[in-house]
Design an enzyme around this catalytic site. Structure first.
Site, PDB file in Angstrom:
ATOM      1  N   SER A 135       1.195  -1.028   0.095  1.00  0.00           N
ATOM      2  CA  SER A 135       0.229   0.265  -0.014  1.00  0.00           C
ATOM      3  C   SER A 135       1.007   1.207  -0.169  1.00  0.00           C
ATOM      4  O   SER A 135       1.944   1.220   1.213  1.00  0.00           O
ATOM      5  CB  SER A 135      -0.762   0.106   1.103  1.00  0.00           C
ATOM      6  N   LYS A 161      -0.834  -1.075  -4.504  1.00  0.00           N
ATOM      7  CA  LYS A 161      -2.270  -0.587  -4.332  1.00  0.00           C
ATOM      8  C   LYS A 161      -1.287   1.331  -3.543  1.00  0.00           C
ATOM      9  O   LYS A 161      -0.506   1.761  -3.130  1.00  0.00           O
ATOM     10  CB  LYS A 161      -3.392  -0.753  -2.316  1.00  0.00           C
ATOM     11  N   LYS A 163      -2.460   4.837  -2.691  1.00  0.00           N
ATOM     12  CA  LYS A 163      -3.713   5.899  -2.248  1.00  0.00           C
ATOM     13  C   LYS A 163      -4.089   7.030  -3.212  1.00  0.00           C
ATOM     14  O   LYS A 163      -3.394   7.550  -3.853  1.00  0.00           O
ATOM     15  CB  LYS A 163      -3.321   6.219  -0.973  1.00  0.00           C
ATOM     16  N   ASP A 188      -7.165   2.981  -3.292  1.00  0.00           N
ATOM     17  CA  ASP A 188      -7.872   3.036  -1.559  1.00  0.00           C
ATOM     18  C   ASP A 188      -8.249   4.489  -1.836  1.00  0.00           C
ATOM     19  O   ASP A 188      -7.359   5.396  -1.270  1.00  0.00           O
ATOM     20  CB  ASP A 188      -6.697   2.246  -1.032  1.00  0.00           C
ATOM     21  N   GLU A 213     -10.928   0.414  -3.553  1.00  0.00           N
ATOM     22  CA  GLU A 213     -10.960   0.595  -1.883  1.00  0.00           C
ATOM     23  C   GLU A 213     -11.646   1.715  -2.092  1.00  0.00           C
ATOM     24  O   GLU A 213     -11.673   3.223  -1.277  1.00  0.00           O
ATOM     25  CB  GLU A 213      -9.985  -0.001  -1.434  1.00  0.00           C
ATOM     26  N   ASP A 238     -13.541  -1.633   2.421  1.00  0.00           N
ATOM     27  CA  ASP A 238     -12.902  -1.732   3.892  1.00  0.00           C
ATOM     28  C   ASP A 238     -13.386  -1.107   5.418  1.00  0.00           C
ATOM     29  O   ASP A 238     -14.263  -1.468   5.885  1.00  0.00           O
ATOM     30  CB  ASP A 238     -11.376  -1.099   3.585  1.00  0.00           C
ATOM     31  N   LYS A 262      -9.704  -6.891   7.867  1.00  0.00           N
ATOM     32  CA  LYS A 262      -8.758  -6.605   8.937  1.00  0.00           C
ATOM     33  C   LYS A 262      -9.316  -6.826   9.842  1.00  0.00           C
ATOM     34  O   LYS A 262     -10.333  -6.354  11.012  1.00  0.00           O
ATOM     35  CB  LYS A 262      -9.002  -5.035   9.106  1.00  0.00           C
ATOM     36  N   GLY A 290      -4.621  -3.618   6.169  1.00  0.00           N
ATOM     37  CA  GLY A 290      -2.931  -3.222   7.298  1.00  0.00           C
ATOM     38  C   GLY A 290      -3.401  -2.400   7.865  1.00  0.00           C
ATOM     39  O   GLY A 290      -4.061  -1.716   7.442  1.00  0.00           O
TER      40      GLY A 290
END
Ligand code: OSB
Ligand code: MG
Length: 369
Positions: A135, A161, A163, A188, A213, A238, A262, A290
């Site tokens: 990530s 991934k 952000k 995400d 996400e 998520d 998670k 995570g």
């Protein structure tokens, strides 16, 4: 198992580099570790709450309060036949899933040690290694991001991934896709968008993303169902999913096609397995997210990721991506093909560097039955 002792510690740990999402920037982590004692054995769990309530409602300090004043009194001195009974003991406490997970997962570690099984096996895990992705926090510039991605791919990681947030989204994804037409790529948003952004979100469809996400509000499954109907890109939830009922609602409404599990967000291994089992029944792939964990949380993530439904690379990556020195021995390492070996030793499968833990501890409280 009679819960004889509990130690709650706060560790001050500095990430190697700041981690930026659409909602916060994290550099200093306040890591909460739970150590439980049963019959001379010690089990470890991590409370994965962030420092601020910008991911979910919990924080380091709410988790400390709820653990000390409500969780410890419910479990100390209690005898349980297996770790999943801890989840039932903690049922009267509403929410605070991360605080509960820290306690329950420590007891799972003990049960695995007692049974002489790797935790992954005890949970029903079938994998010997798990696929690993990274990530990537929001970066200052696109060239910075491309350079970092190059490093991660070189290290072997199987998916990237990114952000994103409004203003740092389409252009960023387009640049990464131009450079890397074939990599497994996803984004995400950590709830940075609204349904009014539909046209913008639809433009992601042309970049062949594995998923997007949590684009919309952290607590709104219904709006994600409206959005998913207009997107080809699968939505992965998520923040919205705190338990198997949420997962059931999201799947039935068509609000997502993938679920990020998670351990902290759903309240520990028992509940995480419920979400996993339900997702498998509905043919919804899951992967392990995570929370910038120390080695203790990371080891629990690895154990959970060995379950058969965890078919997609997760956000569980090497200790060295986060910390100069982790609190476990050996540290989590990733192979040149982007996999992490699931330990075969009994229990969590990693040793605790107790001297390192002591060095990093800034606050501690303990209880005996
Ligand atoms: O949304 O998955 C998230 C980190 C902190 C809070 C929320 C998230 C994340 C990550 C990082 O994406 C995952 C990791 O590398 O631990
Ligand atoms: Mg996320």
């Amino acid at each position: 198992m009679r819960i004889e002792s509990i130690v709650l510690r706060e560790l001050k740990m500095r990430l190697k580099a700041p981690f930026e999402t659409s909602s916060e920037i994290t550099w200093n982590r306040r890591v909460l570790l739970v150590e439980v004692g049963v019959d001379g054995l010690h089990g470890w769990g991590e409370i994965t709450a962030a420092e601020d309530p910008f991911y979910n409602a919990e924080t380091t300090d709410t988790a400390w309060h709820v653990t000390r004043d409500f969780i410890v009194p419910l479990v100390i001195g209690q005898s349980v036949a297996s770790a999943d009974a801890i989840a039932n003991l903690l049922d009267p406490i509403r929410g605070h899933e991360m605080a509960k997970a820290g306690m329950e997962n420590a007891v799972w570690d003990i049960e695995a040690q007692q049974r002489g099984l790797p935790l992954a096996k005890l949970l029903g895990g079938t994998r010997q290694e798990i696929p690993s992705g990274v990530s990537m926090g929001i970066q200052a510039s696109i060239p910075d991001l491309l350079a970092k991605i190059e490093c991660e791919l070189h290290a072997g990681y199987q998916r990237i991934k990114l952000k994103i947030k409004p203003g740092k989204d389409i252009e960023v994804v387009a640049a990464v896709r131009r450079q890397y037409p074939d990599i497994k790529l996803m984004v995400d948003a950590n709830s940075a968008y609204r349904l009014e952004h539909l046209e913008l979100l639809r433009t992601f469809d042309q970049y062949g993303l594995m998923m997007i996400e949590q684009p919309l509000a952290w607590d709104d499954i219904y709006e994600h169902s409206l959005l998913q109907a207009h997107l080809r890109t699968p939505i992965c939830l998520d923040e919205c999913i705190h338990n198997a009922s949420h997962a059931e609602a999201a799947i039935s409404l068509g609000a997502c096609r993938v679920i990020n599990v998670k351990l902290g967000r759903v309240g520990g291994h028992t509940r995480a397995r419920h979400v996993h089992d339900l997702s498998v029944r509905h043919s919804i792939p899951v992967w392990c997210g995570g929370m910038l964990e120390s080695g203790v949380g990371r080891a629990h993530n690895i154990a959970m990721s060995a379950l058969p439904g965890f078919t997609l690379p997760g956000d569980v990556s090497a200790s060295q991506r986060y910390w100069n020195e982790d609190v476990i021995e050996p540290e989590v390492e990733v192979s040149p093909v982007g996999t992490i070996r699931v330990p075969e030793k009994a229990g969590l499968g990693y040793g605790i560097r107790t001297k390192k833990v002591e060095e990093l501890t800034v606050r501690q409280e303990q209880w005996r039955a």
